[in-house]
Design an enzyme around this catalytic site. Sequence first.
Site, PDB file in Angstrom:
ATOM      1  N   GLN A 224      -4.746  -1.828   9.326  1.00  7.92           N
ATOM      2  CA  GLN A 224      -5.117  -2.856   8.340  1.00  7.92           C
ATOM      3  C   GLN A 224      -5.822  -3.896   9.143  1.00  7.92           C
ATOM      4  O   GLN A 224      -4.951  -4.269  10.943  1.00  7.92           O
ATOM      5  CB  GLN A 224      -3.263  -3.096   8.541  1.00  7.92           C
ATOM      6  CG  GLN A 224      -3.086  -4.595   7.901  1.00  7.92           C
ATOM      7  CD  GLN A 224      -3.294  -4.639   5.986  1.00  7.92           C
ATOM      8  OE1 GLN A 224      -3.632  -3.251   5.473  1.00  7.92           O
ATOM      9  NE2 GLN A 224      -3.861  -5.587   5.558  1.00  7.92           N
TER      10      GLN A 224
ATOM     11  N   ASP B  27     -11.572   2.639   3.370  1.00  6.96           N
ATOM     12  CA  ASP B  27     -11.800   1.151   3.613  1.00  6.96           C
ATOM     13  C   ASP B  27     -13.184   1.268   3.316  1.00  6.96           C
ATOM     14  O   ASP B  27     -14.096  -0.058   2.454  1.00  6.96           O
ATOM     15  CB  ASP B  27     -11.019   0.479   4.664  1.00  6.96           C
ATOM     16  CG  ASP B  27     -10.409  -0.371   4.718  1.00  6.96           C
ATOM     17  OD1 ASP B  27      -9.868  -0.893   3.137  1.00  6.96           O
ATOM     18  OD2 ASP B  27      -9.068   0.023   5.746  1.00  6.96           O
TER      19      ASP B  27
ATOM     20  N   LYS C  47       0.253  -1.451  -0.230  1.00  5.31           N
ATOM     21  CA  LYS C  47       0.123   0.116  -0.347  1.00  5.31           C
ATOM     22  C   LYS C  47       0.600   1.282  -0.104  1.00  5.31           C
ATOM     23  O   LYS C  47       0.000   2.479  -0.857  1.00  5.31           O
ATOM     24  CB  LYS C  47      -1.123   0.263   0.878  1.00  5.31           C
ATOM     25  CG  LYS C  47      -1.777  -1.351   1.109  1.00  5.31           C
ATOM     26  CD  LYS C  47      -2.626  -0.763   2.392  1.00  5.31           C
ATOM     27  CE  LYS C  47      -3.831  -2.463   2.207  1.00  5.31           C
ATOM     28  NZ  LYS C  47      -4.705  -2.582   3.353  1.00  5.31           N
TER      29      LYS C  47
END
Length: 284
Positions: free
Chosen positions: A96, A119, A52
């Site tokens: 995460q 997200d 990422k």
Amino acid sequence: MAKLISGKEVSAKVREEVKAQCEQLKARGIHPGLAVIIVGDDPASRVYVNNKKKACAEVGFISEEYALPQQTTQEELLSLINELNNNPKINGILCQLPLPSHLDEKAVINAISPEKDVDAFHPSNVGKIMIGDYHFLPCTPAGVMEMIKSEGIEVKGKNCVVIGRSNIVGKPMAMLLLHEHGTVTICHSRTKNLKEVCAAADILVAAVGKAKFVTADMVKPGAVVLDVGINRLENGKLCGDVDFDSVEPKASYITPVPGGVGPMTIAMLMKNTLMAAKLQNGLE
Ligand code: GUN
């Protein structure tokens, strides 16, 4: 023989577009920034976070990594999220998952400002997706849709079957297919006649988390098969939820693992971060 939909190629196009738009924003003094939080030392999470950060650098975003120790408390994590929510240089916040078991994942997701929730896990963003009025889409289902669109595959009126009902993939995936006018069935571990249900699918999305779960007898001839799984075999190789060798000859399109949905997830994260930067600067 199925046509392979390459996540490497489709994601490269998405990233190029994001990069071009990022340059335009920078020319106006706006520099998109993503904060990535990782707690503990899960090796798979470490790989994802590194990828990422790499993608951020490639498209021209600022990325800040917050690597917290395994024993981080809920209060410490929430306090960091609060700081990032109030930091104008940060447009997107990603924590995460999975988190160590002593941490409350739901509370963490709820703490991220919906405007910075790249997200699209926050209940407010999930609700917006449900009613079809959204800015952020969850990265993996959005990536699958982008792959379907890249081949001009029509969803309207098709039988779509999603195997898996997670909040991250299965449920939003079904919603996106529904928005495109598919007739959608969600299957899970308690589904009866799973094989027959799957074998009726024109578009089959596998998000089960079990290596080679989807076998040729579960696939309709000519079906479009999208494999969200990333499983590590005992020999160290990566493999999807679809038994590629047996399914590929039967499908019309199929996504490989690796090089399929995986790279798309990160590209869509870049797209969401760009969108967050635009929204926070009154440009969308
Ligand atoms: N863990 C596995 N997939 C994801 C994802 O898309 N976002 C976050 N935050 N964690 C994940």
